[in-house]
Design an enzyme around this catalytic site. Structure first.
Site, PDB file in Angstrom:
ATOM      1  N   ARG B 307       0.831  -1.210   0.000  1.00 57.59           N
ATOM      2  CA  ARG B 307       0.000   0.000   0.000  1.00 57.59           C
ATOM      3  C   ARG B 307       0.868   1.264   0.000  1.00 57.59           C
ATOM      4  O   ARG B 307       0.508   2.266  -0.620  1.00 57.59           O
ATOM      5  CB  ARG B 307      -0.973   0.020   1.175  1.00 57.59           C
ATOM      6  CG  ARG B 307      -1.966   1.165   1.125  1.00 57.59           C
ATOM      7  CD  ARG B 307      -3.097   1.026   2.137  1.00 57.59           C
ATOM      8  NE  ARG B 307      -4.139   0.116   1.698  1.00 57.59           N
ATOM      9  CZ  ARG B 307      -5.234   0.486   1.011  1.00 57.59           C
ATOM     10  NH1 ARG B 307      -5.427   1.738   0.681  1.00 57.59           N
ATOM     11  NH2 ARG B 307      -6.125  -0.418   0.646  1.00 57.59           N
ATOM     12  N   GLU B 719      -9.378   6.268   7.038  1.00 59.28           N
ATOM     13  CA  GLU B 719      -7.932   6.445   6.932  1.00 59.28           C
ATOM     14  C   GLU B 719      -7.467   7.722   6.216  1.00 59.28           C
ATOM     15  O   GLU B 719      -6.534   8.378   6.669  1.00 59.28           O
ATOM     16  CB  GLU B 719      -7.312   5.224   6.234  1.00 59.28           C
ATOM     17  CG  GLU B 719      -7.363   3.972   7.082  1.00 59.28           C
ATOM     18  CD  GLU B 719      -7.032   2.718   6.286  1.00 59.28           C
ATOM     19  OE1 GLU B 719      -7.833   2.367   5.398  1.00 59.28           O
ATOM     20  OE2 GLU B 719      -5.983   2.127   6.547  1.00 59.28           O
TER      21      GLU B 719
END
Lengths: 479, 770
Positions: B307, B719
Site C-alpha cells: 500500500r 484512513e
C-alpha cells in the site's frame, strides 16, 4: 491519635465505611482499583495508571462553606483510599438521574463527543467539575479543564463545544439540590473521625489532623514516606507495584494550607495544592503563574502540592527554577522548631535536599517582586501541556540604573539537579542588558552544562535551547 | 437521519458501555499475566518455574512446550511464535503465561521464574537492517514508463531521503481478552479485536481444536486504529491457553507500559527519491526506493509495503515512475497495521518531493501540486495501471483555495516573515488520494445475518466490528432505511463468529462499504419475502383487484399497497402474520466487491474499488528559539461521497487529522542500544492533547459528490484524513525554511519534534552566516 482500621466517605448518596485490611483493601489501594473491584462501578476506566490520560477521572466534593460544596476532578489512579475520608466520591454512574442525562452528558451525546467511549467517563467527570465551578467558561478555561484527559478518537473539537454548550446553568443540577443534605452527612462523618491511623499487614498509614501529631510521628518514624497529593509517590504503587511500608499523609493538615502575607513577602503553606497557588499568583507572581499554567493538568495540580513538588527535588522540577529566580525561601519544621533555607541552596544533589528526615517542608516564602528586577520563566517540552519539561528556566535580573547588579539563571533538566548557570550570571553582573550581552550570556550557558541525552531529547538540543532562552529572555523584556 | 449520534453515545457518557474488562464474571475468574523477554535477541538456555508454581494463588504456568496445538500467531506467514521457545527475537516477546487469583500473586510468581539467556547480536534499526539486507520477502517493484531514461532527459534532477518514524496506536483500551471455557472443548472468547474470525482461527490453531469449538465475540473496542487487526490475536491466544490449562475463566488486560513495549507500531520508513522535472515544476520522472522496518516477524508488513508503494504517487500523474519496496526484519516488536496502512509513508515521500521542487524553483508549492494533479484520459492512469475515475482533485483544490483564502494568506505569511526575526510562520496546502479496498482482493467480502422477530424488531448481525468509528450506527441507519422501518426497531448485535462466519478484518476503511452491502443484501431478501406475503394477504380480501408485489411498499413501520393505500398493516403485525404463515424471518446476506483485481507480481491492474480524496491547508507559527510550534489554523475539505452520517464522518476526518498531526509532530519513539522501548507510557510518549489541535479548525465535507460504487453513494472515510496532517508537517518545514529566506533546503524528518526543528534552524543559520 486513635487507632482505627476504617475510613468513611460518601458514595452513591450513602455513607460508606471501608475496613482497611479486611475488605481486600490496603491503605494504598487506589480509588480506581476500589471502584473497579465493584460490579456497579465499572464506568471508571484505567488508561495508564499514572495520571497522564484522565480515563480514571472522578470528582471529589468537600464542604467549601456551610452550604456549598467544592467539586474537584482528580485522577483516581493516583489517590489512595484513605484520602477519601470525610469526602464525597462522585463517579460517572451518578450523573444520570430519573432517566435524565446531566447537561454535560446530553451535550456530549448530541455533539458526537464520544467515539470509542473509553475515555468518555473521564471527560464527563472533568466536564462535571467544570460545570460546577465555572459558568460560560472561555475556550482557554475549557481547554485547561480538559488538558488532563486524552482522547485518541475525536480530535477534541466536539468535546470543547459540548463543554461550552453545557456549562451555562451556573452549576445548577441534581447535585446542587442535594448539597445541604450531603454537607450534613459529611459533617456527621467528620464528627466521629479525627486523625486516621491504619494498620494493615506490614503497612502503617497515618493521616493526622494536627501538625504537632505529624511532627511527632515523623521524629519517631524518620523512615516514613511523606505524601500529600501522592501524585509522585502513588506511581511507586501503580507502576512499580511496590508495597509502601510507612506513610505519613499530610493532606488533612489545615495548618499547611494557609497563606500568610507580610509587608515584603508571601508565605504559602506547603500543603497548598498547585492549582490554588496558580490562581493566587496570577497577578502577584506572573512567572510562577505562567509555569504552573503548563504544569501537569488540572487533575494533577488539584492534588499535587507545593511542598511535594519541592521536596521531591526532581532534576527538572518545574517550580524549582522559577522559585530560585524569585528568591524564595523554604521553611522547614520539626518537633524542635523551624528554620529557613534559601531555595537556591535547598537542593544539593540528585533528588537530595537539605531537609532532615525529621523535618517537614512547612511553607514556601516568596518576597514580593522587586520593581528593579525582571523575572521570567520558560518551559521547553515536546508537548506544551501535561508534559515533563525537557528543560526549564527561571531567570531574574536586578538592575541598578541601566546595569545588572544581580542575576539568577536557574535551569532545570540540564544537570542532575536544578542548577544555576554561574558563569553566565557572573558575566552579566555589571553589564547592560543588550542583545549582544544576552547572546554572549547564552554562549556561557551553552558551555556551562553537559546535559544528558534521554528519551525526551538529545543533549545538543538541550544546550541549544538553554542558550537560546537567554535571547528569548532578552526579547521578552524589551518594551 | 444524517446526524444521529453514535448508537452507544448514551452508554458511553454514563459509564454503561461494557468493554472486555467490565464484563461481570463469576468469582472463579483468574488473572492472566505475561512474562516477556528482556532481550532483543537471545537463546533461551533454560526456564525454571519450580518455585513459582508453588506460590499460593497460582493456578497455572504455561510455557511453549505446554501449547496443545501449534505454537504460532503469524496471520499470513508462520514466523511468529505464540510463546518463545528456543530463542527470543525482541524485547517484549511473551515467554511464560501465568494464571493466578490476582495480579499480586502473578507478579510474585513471575519474580521466582528463572530464565537463562545467551544474548546474541540484535539488529535494532533500519539502517543496520538495510546494510545486512535482512529482507522479510523478495523486493517488490511497480513501474510505468522508463524512469531512468526520462531522468536523463529531465531539465532538473533532485534526489534525497525521507525518514518517517514509528507510531504507537495508543488506543485507550489496551489489548484485552476474556476466555471462558465451555463444556467439552468449547472456548468462548470475548476479545477486543478488529478481526474476530482470525482471532477464532488463531485460538483454534494454538489450542489444536477445530474452529467450530471456538466462538469469538466483540461488542466494542476502546479504540483500535489497526493495532487490533492482528495483534489482538496474541492476547486472545494467551488467555485461551490459560483458560484451557485451568478450565476457569481467564482475563488479560495488558498494563499500559506492557502494551506499549510488547505490541508493534506503525512501520518506520526510509525512502530514497530521484525526481526529474521541467522549469514549471511538472514531473516527468520519479524513482522511489522504500525501505520499511518490519520488526521481528512478517505480520502484515508485506501488505503494508504494497500500500505504501501504491500511494507513492499520492495525487499526481507521473509519466515515468518506478517504485521499489523492501521490508526488513529487525529485533523489535513486529510492526503492524496502523490507520493508513503504509499509505501515509508513501504519501510522505511524494509530498516531500513536491515541497523540494517548489523550494528549488522558488515557486509556491501549491502551484507545483496543481500542475501535477491527476487529470483525465492518459493523465488519469496511475503507476499501477488503474484509472483515477471521478477525480475530485480539481474541484477540491478550487473550492479549498477559495474558502481557505490560500493565496492571500501566502502573501501575509511572507510579509509576517519579512517583519519578524524570532517567530516565523509557515503555510502548506496538501492533498490526499486514497485507494479503497483490501489490496488482497479476496478479502473484499462480507456477511450478515438479519433476524426479524414477531414484534417487528430487527436484530442485525454483521462481520464488522465497532471500534468507535460508528460502524454499527451506520449499519443501523442502512438497515432501517432499506427495510423502511424506524431506527428504534433496529438493534445491531455484538459481532460474533457463530452468527457470521469467515469474515474479513474491519480495516482498510471498508467496514461500512462491505458490511453495509451485506446487510442490504439480507434485507433485500427479507423484504422480498414480506412483500410477497403481504401482496397475497392483501389480495385475499380483494380477489377482483389483487395487490401486485411491485406495489407493496414498506415505509415508516407500515406495509401498504401503493395502488390501494387503504390496504395497510403495521410492520409488527405483519411479522406476527408472517410467522403464522410459516415465512422465514431470518436471512443471511453476502457481498463481494465487483470489478476489482490486479496482478501483484506485475504490480498492475485495478486493486481499488474507488478513490477517496481530501485536501487541507495549515498555518503554523514557529518560535525559532525553542522549536515550539503553534498550530494556528487548519482548513479541510474532504470527500465522503453522499455522507450516511455527517456527524460521524466529520468525527473521522477530525480525529484522523489529529492522529496524523501527532505522528507528524510530538509522537516520537526511541529504543535504547539494547532494544528497550524508551517511550513506554504517556509520561514520555506524547499523543495530542486538547491544547495541541489547531486553534482555528475548519472541517467541511465536499457536497454533491455521490459515489456510485458504494452503499448509499457514500465513501469510506477512516484512513484518508490522517494524511491531511502533512499540511501541518510541511507548514512547519515552510516556517523553518523562512529562517533562511527559503534559500536552503531544511533538514527535516517525521516526526518534526521541537528537537528536529531547532537543530534544523541552527543548521540553516550557520549556512546563512557562512
Amino acid at each position: 491519635m486513635q487507632e482505627n482500621s476504617e475510613i468513611t466517605f460518601l458514595q452513591d448518596g450513602e455513607i460508606r465505611t471501608i475496613r482497611i485490611g479486611k475488605d481486600g483493601f490496603s491503605p494504598t489501594t487506589t480509588v480506581l482499583n476500589y471502584l473497579r473491584a465493584s460490579a456497579e462501578h465499572k464506568g471508571t476506566k484505567e488508561g495508564c495508571a499514572e495520571g497522564d490520560c484522565g480515563a480514571c477521572t472522578v470528582v471529589i466534593a468537600e464542604p467549601h462553606s456551610d452550604s456549598r460544596l467544592k467539586y474537584t476532578a482528580i485522577d483516581s489512579c493516583l489517590v489512595f483510599l484513605p484520602m477519601l475520608q470525610g469526602k464525597q466520591l462522585v463517579t460517572v454512574e451518578n450523573l444520570k438521574k430519573d432517566n435524565q442525562y446531566h447537561p454535560v452528558q446530553q451535550e456530549m451525546i448530541e455533539r458526537n463527543g464520544s467515539q470509542c467511549g473509553y475515555c468518555t467517563p473521564g471527560f464527563i467527570m472533568s466536564l462535571l467539575a467544570l460545570y460546577k465551578t465555572s459558568n460560560s467558561p472561555s475556550k482557554d478555561e475549557i481547554q485547561d479543564a480538559l488538558t488532563g484527559n486524552l482522547c485518541r478518537c475525536t480530535g477534541y473539537r466536539p468535546i470543547v463545544e459540548a463543554a461550552a454548550a453545557a456549562c451555562v446553568h451556573e452549576g445548577r443540577d441534581h447535585f446542587s439540590e442535594e448539597e445541604k443534605n450531603v454537607i450534613q452527612k459529611l459533617k456527621s462523618i467528620s464528627k466521629d473521625q479525627n486523625s486516621i491511623r491504619l494498620l494493615s499487614g506490614n503497612q502503617i498509614y497515618v493521616r493526622p489532623q494536627q501538625l504537632e501529631e505529624a511532627l511527632r510521628f515523623l521524629s519517631e518514624n524518620p523512615d516514613a514516606l511523606i505524601v500529600q497529593g501522592a501524585t509522585d509517590i502513588a506511581l511507586r504503587v501503580t507502576k512499580k507495584h511496590e508495597v509502601l511500608g510507612k506513610i505519613l499523609d499530610l493532606s488533612a493538615l489545615s495548618a499547611l494550607k494557609e497563606i500568610k502575607t507580610a509587608d515584603r513577602e508571601f508565605s504559602f503553606g506547603a500543603g497548598m495544592n498547585l492549582e490554588d497557588i496558580r490562581k493566587y499568583c496570577e497577578n502577584i507572581f506572573p512567572p510562577l503563574y505562567k509555569m504552573l499554567s503548563v504544569f501537569g493538568s488540572r487533575q494533577i495540580r488539584s492534588l499535587a502540592t507545593f511542598g511535594g513538588n519541592i521536596g521531591s527535588a526532581s532534576p527538572i522540577g518545574d517550580t524549582l527554577p522559577v522559585l530560585m529566580a524569585l528568591n524564595a525561601r523554604i521553611e522547614l519544621q520539626s518537633i524542635s522548631g523551624k528554620r529557613e533555607i534559601p531555595m537556591t541552596e535547598f537542593i544539593i544533589g540528585y533528588r537530595k535536599t537539605q531537609r532532615q528526615s525529621n523535618e517537614l517542608i512547612s511553607a514556601v516564602i516568596i518576597p514580593k517582586m522587586n520593581p528593579n528586577s525582571i523575572v521570567r520563566s520558560y518551559k521547553v517540552s515536546k508537548r506544551k501541556d501535561l508534559d515533563i519539561s525537557t528543560l526549564s528556566g527561571g531567570f531574574s535580573l536586578t538592575f541598578q540604573g541601566d546595569f545588572i547588579s544581580a542575576a539568577v539563571l536557574a535551569y532545570g533538566g540540564m544537570a542532575e539537579r536544578t542548577k544555576r548557570a554561574v558563569t553566565a550570571e557572573n558575566y552579566l553582573v555589571g553589564k547592560k542588558w543588550t542583545r549582544e550581552i544576552a547572546e554572549q550570556a547564552g554562549e556561557y550557558v551553552y558551555s556551562e552544562f553537559t546535559p544528558l541525552s534521554d528519551t525526551r531529547s538529545g543533549a545538543e538540543f538541550r544546550r541549544l535551547a538553554a542558550r537560546n532562552l537567554m535571547l528569548k529572555f532578552w526579547q521578552d523584556t524589551q518594551h | 437521519m444524517k446526524n444521529i449520534p453514535h448508537d452507544s453515545a448514551g452508554k458511553h457518557v454514563s459509564g454503561q458501555s461494557v468493554y472486555i474488562d467490565d464484563i461481570l464474571v463469576n468469582t472463579q475468574l483468574l488473572y492472566g499475566h505475561i512474562m516477556y523477554s528482556p532481550h532483543a535477541y537471545a537463546k533461551i538456555k533454560s526456564i525454571d518455574i519450580s518455585t513459582a508454581s508453588s506460590v499460593p494463588g497460582v493456578h497455572a504456568i504455561v510455557l511453549a512446550k505446554d501449547i496443545p496445538g501449534e505454537n504460532q500467531l503469524g496471520p499470513v506467514v508462520h514466523d511468529e511464535p505464540c510463546l518463545a521457545d528456543k530463542e527470543v527475537i525482541c524485547v517484549g516477546q511473551a515467554i511464560v503465561l501465568i494464571a493466578a487469583e490476582n495480579a499480586e500473586c502473578a507478579r510474585a510468581a513471575e519474580k521466582l521464574i528463572r530464565i537463562e539467556f545467551e544474548p546474541l547480536d540484535a539488529i535494532l534499526d533500519l539502517e543496520t537492517a538495510i546494510q545486512k539486507n535482512t529482507l522479510l520477502a523478495p523486493p517488490r517493484t511497480m513501474q510505468r514508463g522508463d524512469a531512468d531514461a526520462a531522468l536523463k532527459k529531465s531539465k532538473h534532477i533532485l534526489s534525497g531521503e525521507v525518514r518517517t518514524g514509528a507510531q504507537e496506536h495508543w488506543y485507550l483500551e489496551t489489548q484485552s481478552c476474556l476466555a471462558i471455557p465451555g463444556e467439552g472443548h468449547e472456548m468462548n472468547i470475548y476479545s477486543s479485536t478488529q478481526h474476530p474470525s482470525e482471532t477464532q482461527a488463531i485460538v483454534a490453531e494454538v489450542l489444536g481444536l477445530p474452529k467450530n469449538e471456538i466462538v469469538v465475540e466483540t461488542r466494542r473496542m476502546g479504540g483500535a486504529f489497526g493495532g487490533k487487526e492482528t495483534q489482538a490475536n496474541h492476547t486472545a491466544a494467551w488467555a485461551a491457553l490459560l483458560a484451557h490449562a485451568t478450565r476457569r475463566p481467564v482475563s488479560i488486560r495488558l498494563f499500559r507500559d506492557d502494551d506499549q513495549k510488547m505490541t508493534g507500531k506503525r512501520h518506520p520508513y526510509f525512502i530514497h527519491y530521484e525526481v526529474g522535472f521541467d522549469d514549471a515544476g511538472k514531473i516527468d520522472a520519479l524513482k522511489f526506493e522504500q525501505h520499511a522496518d518490519g520488526g521481528c516477524a512478517t505480520d502484515l508488513s508485506i501488505a503494508i509495503l504494497e500500500r505504501a508503494m501504491l500511494h507513492a504517487d499520492n495525487a499526481y500523474f507521473i509519466p515515468n515512475m518506478t517504485v521499489v519496496g523492501k521490508a526488513y526484519k529487525t529485533n523489535l516488536p513486529s510492526n503492524t497495521a496502523f490507520r493508513g496502512f503504509g499509505g501515509p509513508q508513501g504519501v510522505a515521500g511524494m509530498e516531500t518531493v513536491i515541497d523540494r521542487i517548489a523550494r528549488f524553483l522558488k515557486k509556491d508549492s501549491a502551484d507545483i501540486r496543481k500542475i501535477n494533479f491527476y487529470e483525465t484520459g492518459e493523465r488519469a492512469i496511475t503507476h499501477y495501471g488503474q484509472e483515477v475515475e471521478l477525480n475530485r482533485l480539481p474541484v477540491l483544490f478550487e473550492e479549498l483555495s477559495l474558502s481557505s483564502d490560500y493565496y492571500q494568506r501566502r502573501k501575509e505569511v511572507d510579509a509576517f516573515n519579512a517583519r519578524n526575526e524570532f517567530y516565523k510562520k509557515g503555510l502548506a496546502f496538501t492533498p490526499v488520494k486514497f485507494g479503497i479496498s483490501f489490496t488482497t482482493t479476496f478479502l473484499n467480502q462480507a456477511g450478515a445475518l438479519v433476524n426479524i422477530y414477531k414484534d417487528g424488531t430487527i436484530l442485525v448481525n454483521h462481520g464488522g466490528t465497532e471500534m468507535g468509528q460508528g460502524l454499527n450506527t451506520k449499519i443501523a441507519q442502512i438497515a432501517a432505511s432499506e427495510m423502511g422501518v424506524s431506527l428504534d426497531r433496529i438493534k445491531v448485535n455484538a459481532t460474533n463468529t457463530s452468527k457470521v462466519p469467515n469474515t474479513s478484518a474491519t480495516a482498510a476503511s471498508a467496514g461500512t462499504d462491505l458490511n453495509g452491502m451485506a446487510v442490504k443484501n439480507a434485507i433485500d431478501i427479507l423484504r422480498a419475502r414480506i412483500v410477497k406475503l403481504m401482496a397475497s394477504e392483501f389480495s385475499k380480501s380483494y380477489p377482483a383487484e389483487a395487490s401486485a408485489e411491485k406495489d407493496i411498499l414498506i415505509k415508516d413501520n407500515t406495509i401498504f399497497d401503493n395502488q390501494y393505500p387503504e390496504r395497510k398493516i403495521s410492520f409488527a403485525e405483519a411479522m406476527t402474520l408472517a410467522n403464522l404463515q410459516q415465512v422465514s424471518l431470518s436471512a443471511t446476506g453476502f457481498y463481494a466487491t465487483p470489478n476489482i483485481g490486479w496482478d501483484k507480481q506485475k504490480g498492475w491492474g485495478k486493486p481499488f474499488n474507488y478513490y477517496a480524496f481530501g485536501m487541507s491547508v495549515s498555518e503554523v507559527l514557529l518560535d525559532t528559539l525553542t522549536g515550539y510550534v503553534r498550530h494556528l489554523r487548519t482548513d479541510i475539505l474532504h470527500d465522503v461521497g453522499d455522507s450516511i452520517n455527517e456527524g460521524l464522518d466529520i468525527g473521522q476526518v477530525e480525529g484522523g487529522f489529529i492522529q496524523g498531526l501527532g505522528w507528524c509532530t510530538t509522537e516520537e519513539i526511541k529504543w535504547d542500544s539494547k532494544g528497550n522501548l524508551l517511550n513506554h507510557s504517556p509520561d514520555t510518549y506524547k499523543i495530542p492533547s486538547v491544547q495541541d489541535v489547531p486553534e482555528d479548525f475548519r472541517v467541511q465535507l465536499l457536497q454533491n459528490a455521490p459515489n456510485p460504487n458504494a452503499i448509499r453513494k457514500s465513501k469510506a472515510v477512516a484512513e484518508p484524513p490522517l494524511m491531511l496532517a502533512f499540511s501541518s508537517w510541511l507548514a512547519i518545514k515552510d516556517a523553518i525554511s523562512a529562517v533562511g529566506d527559503h534559500a536552503y533546503e531544511p533538514s527535516f524528518r517525521l516526526p518534526a519534534t521541537n528537537e528536529v526543528i531547532l537543530l534544523s534552524i541552527e543548521e540553516i543559520k550557520k549556512k546563512k552566516n557562512q
